[in-house]
Structures are given as C-alpha cells and as structure tokens.
Enzyme design. Sequence first.
Site, short mmCIF file in Angstrom:
data_model
loop_
_atom_site.label_atom_id
_atom_site.label_comp_id
_atom_site.label_asym_id
_atom_site.label_seq_id
_atom_site.Cartn_x
_atom_site.Cartn_y
_atom_site.Cartn_z
N ASP A 12 52.54 40.78 3.43
CA ASP A 12 52.53 41.25 2.04
C ASP A 12 53.94 41.25 1.46
O ASP A 12 54.92 41.48 2.18
CB ASP A 12 51.95 42.66 1.99
CG ASP A 12 51.46 43.04 0.60
OD1 ASP A 12 51.41 42.15 -0.27
OD2 ASP A 12 51.14 44.22 0.39
N HIS A 29 56.01 32.61 -1.55
CA HIS A 29 54.99 32.15 -0.59
C HIS A 29 55.56 31.07 0.34
O HIS A 29 55.24 31.04 1.53
CB HIS A 29 53.78 31.60 -1.35
CG HIS A 29 53.04 32.65 -2.13
ND1 HIS A 29 52.69 33.87 -1.60
CD2 HIS A 29 52.59 32.65 -3.42
CE1 HIS A 29 52.04 34.58 -2.52
NE2 HIS A 29 51.99 33.88 -3.63
N LEU A 123 51.57 31.30 23.07
CA LEU A 123 51.06 32.30 22.14
C LEU A 123 49.70 31.89 21.58
O LEU A 123 49.49 30.75 21.18
CB LEU A 123 52.05 32.46 20.98
CG LEU A 123 51.67 33.46 19.88
CD1 LEU A 123 51.79 34.89 20.40
CD2 LEU A 123 52.54 33.26 18.65
#
Length: 231
Positions: A12, A29, A123
């Site tokens: 956010d 973004h 990962l």
Amino acid sequence: MAVPQHVAIILDGNGRWAKAKGMPRNYGHVQGAKNVEQICEDAYYMGIKYLTVYAFSTENWKRSRDEVDALMTLLRNYMKTCVKTAKKNHMKVRVIGDKTGLDEDIQRSIAQLEEESKDQDGLNFTIAINYGSRDEICRAVKKIAAEGLAPEEITEDVISAHLDTAGIPDPDLLIRTSGELRLSNYLMWQLAYTEFYFTEVPWPDFDKAELQKAIDRYNVRDRRYGGVKET
C-alpha cells in the site's frame, strides 16, 4: 530469533508516495513493482520460505480507467521479467485470484510463469491478482457444491483445500504498509491466527531494514492460537 515461515504483505501507498514527490500515481506503481523484486530477494536470504503479496484486488477495477490500464500494462511487463527473475533467484511463483477476469494474454503469461518456475526450490512467491477473499471463498464453496459433498463431509481442511492457496501454509505474519489499519478483503480465512504488523512506511520505501523491524516485532508476540498461556 525466529523467522516467520510465511509472510503476507499488503502493498500500500504507491500512489501517495508518488504524489508526495510531485509525480503521477503510475510512477509510484512502477517503483513499487521494482521493490517487490528486491524484497523477494531479501526475504529469501533472511530465511523466509513463503511470501505472498497483494498486487491487484477485485475492488481495484473501480479505480480510474487510466490507472487500471496502466496497472495492467505494468502487470504485463512484470510477468515477462518475472520469468527471468524466478530462474535467477530460484523462485517458485504462483498467482492466486480470479484469473478469468484478466485479459487472455495476461492469463497466458501467468500460465507460462507458473509452468517455468514450478520446479524451483527457493522462495515460494505468491502474487494475488484480481483477488478478493470473499470472492475466493465463494469460488471455493461453488467447487465443493459441484463435487456433491455431504454437509458432514465439509470440514475446515476441505474448505482450505478448495481455496486458491491450497498447499500453502497460512501466513505467520501480515505486513501492511502506508499506515492503513484494515485487511481490505485479503486472505481473511488464512489470516485467522496471523500476527499483524502495520507501518507508516509506504511500499516503495519499504526495504530490508523495515522487513527486519517487522520480524523483530513478530518475535516479541505470544502466539497462543486461542489457547491460554500456562503460568
């Protein structure tokens, strides 16, 4: 120090970060997407095994057409670069959410990314795209109904197995950046006993040091899973 096995993040503050710098929201973004790549690398070397990020929600379609189009363009580019990143960093990538709501070319890119990274042993990176927890649960219920299970056969394990996150352990730690204090329809079933960490730092500025702060806070929590601590 215990390192959480699975960390979920609500990314956010990209737009507000950009606005504070006098830049358009889309600039935020772009920088946020770059930061995802860095945090994936940091998380892996810190010992985190699963990382799940909230990239685009089912509610984000309500944003302006220009912003949505820009986000979709960014997503297209990210899917292409992520194939290379996954190979370089040995990441297994999975996308959750209602993929049928995305353009066909994006769906193809997602399928390619998942296929080419499925055997990686580093990962486990999950990206929530066109994702909403209520939508996920509704889709899971429809799957269960279609299988004709009797009411007594429907258990928590059965529901979990029909969610988008089937096979992924529930998050140990949830991080939300940029100061908001809500879940925003994110992993509501999976976060039942997750520890929450909220920070004022916007996502583009969230770095390894900030991730370590979150883990440090996690380590002073007493996870009792609804039980009573013995004295």
